[in-house]
Scaffold this motif. Structure first.
Motif, PDB file in Angstrom:
ATOM      1  N   ASP A  18       0.789  -1.270  -0.252  1.00 39.37           N
ATOM      2  CA  ASP A  18       0.140   0.151   0.365  1.00 39.37           C
ATOM      3  C   ASP A  18       0.580   1.285  -0.310  1.00 39.37           C
ATOM      4  O   ASP A  18       0.142   2.152  -0.560  1.00 39.37           O
ATOM      5  CB  ASP A  18      -0.572   0.101   0.549  1.00 39.37           C
ATOM      6  CG  ASP A  18      -2.218  -0.686   1.217  1.00 39.37           C
ATOM      7  OD1 ASP A  18      -2.258  -1.025   0.207  1.00 39.37           O
ATOM      8  OD2 ASP A  18      -3.022  -0.784   1.827  1.00 39.37           O
ATOM      9  N   PRO A  22       2.240   2.521  -4.734  1.00 36.86           N
ATOM     10  CA  PRO A  22       1.897   3.754  -5.766  1.00 36.86           C
ATOM     11  C   PRO A  22       3.058   4.609  -6.760  1.00 36.86           C
ATOM     12  O   PRO A  22       3.121   5.727  -7.538  1.00 36.86           O
ATOM     13  CB  PRO A  22       1.347   4.995  -4.619  1.00 36.86           C
ATOM     14  CG  PRO A  22       0.889   3.922  -3.770  1.00 36.86           C
ATOM     15  CD  PRO A  22       1.600   3.107  -4.172  1.00 36.86           C
ATOM     16  N   TRP A  23       4.259   4.441  -5.910  1.00 36.35           N
ATOM     17  CA  TRP A  23       5.447   5.131  -6.635  1.00 36.35           C
ATOM     18  C   TRP A  23       6.163   4.387  -7.621  1.00 36.35           C
ATOM     19  O   TRP A  23       7.208   4.451  -8.624  1.00 36.35           O
ATOM     20  CB  TRP A  23       6.504   4.797  -5.936  1.00 36.35           C
ATOM     21  CG  TRP A  23       6.363   6.603  -4.564  1.00 36.35           C
ATOM     22  CD1 TRP A  23       5.886   5.598  -3.038  1.00 36.35           C
ATOM     23  CD2 TRP A  23       5.746   7.613  -4.132  1.00 36.35           C
ATOM     24  NE1 TRP A  23       5.300   6.655  -2.929  1.00 36.35           N
ATOM     25  CE2 TRP A  23       5.104   7.441  -3.579  1.00 36.35           C
ATOM     26  CE3 TRP A  23       6.488   7.767  -5.698  1.00 36.35           C
ATOM     27  CZ2 TRP A  23       5.580   9.166  -3.108  1.00 36.35           C
ATOM     28  CZ3 TRP A  23       6.220   9.779  -4.941  1.00 36.35           C
ATOM     29  CH2 TRP A  23       5.473  10.222  -4.077  1.00 36.35           C
ATOM     30  N   ARG A  25       5.362   3.220 -10.991  1.00 34.13           N
ATOM     31  CA  ARG A  25       4.990   3.525 -12.850  1.00 34.13           C
ATOM     32  C   ARG A  25       5.298   2.962 -13.400  1.00 34.13           C
ATOM     33  O   ARG A  25       6.047   4.315 -14.216  1.00 34.13           O
ATOM     34  CB  ARG A  25       4.306   4.988 -12.768  1.00 34.13           C
ATOM     35  CG  ARG A  25       3.262   5.511 -11.252  1.00 34.13           C
ATOM     36  CD  ARG A  25       3.110   6.970 -10.979  1.00 34.13           C
ATOM     37  NE  ARG A  25       4.259   7.516 -11.354  1.00 34.13           N
ATOM     38  CZ  ARG A  25       4.304   8.381  -9.772  1.00 34.13           C
ATOM     39  NH1 ARG A  25       3.373   9.020  -8.590  1.00 34.13           N
ATOM     40  NH2 ARG A  25       5.427   9.630 -10.253  1.00 34.13           N
TER      41      ARG A  25
END
Length: 69
Positions: A18, A22-23, A25
């Motif tokens: 979690d 998000p980092w 990419r």
């Protein structure tokens, strides 16, 4: 988002999906062989330099991105 907020968000307290996913990419990265976009980096001594300047001064340039965690 301010620089301070970004650093707090990036330096997560535990390595759980979690917080790190998000980092990740990779789909936004340039294809192999294509030049990376220019951006400003901070040197260890505190000054700033653009990636384009560094790459122009060297045959090979390696930029490592990592967590402060």
């Amino acid at each position: 988002m301010s620089d301070d907020e970004l650093i707090v968000r990036y330096n997560y307290d535990s390595f759980v999906p979690d917080k790190f996913q998000p980092w990740m990419r990779f789909d936004e990265s340039p294809p192999l062989g294509e030049a990376a976009p220019d951006f400003t980096m901070s040197r260890l001594a505190g000054s700033s330099v653009n990636l384009k300047e560094v790459a122009a001064a060297h045959v090979y340039t390696i930029v490592e991105f990592g967590s402060f965690t």
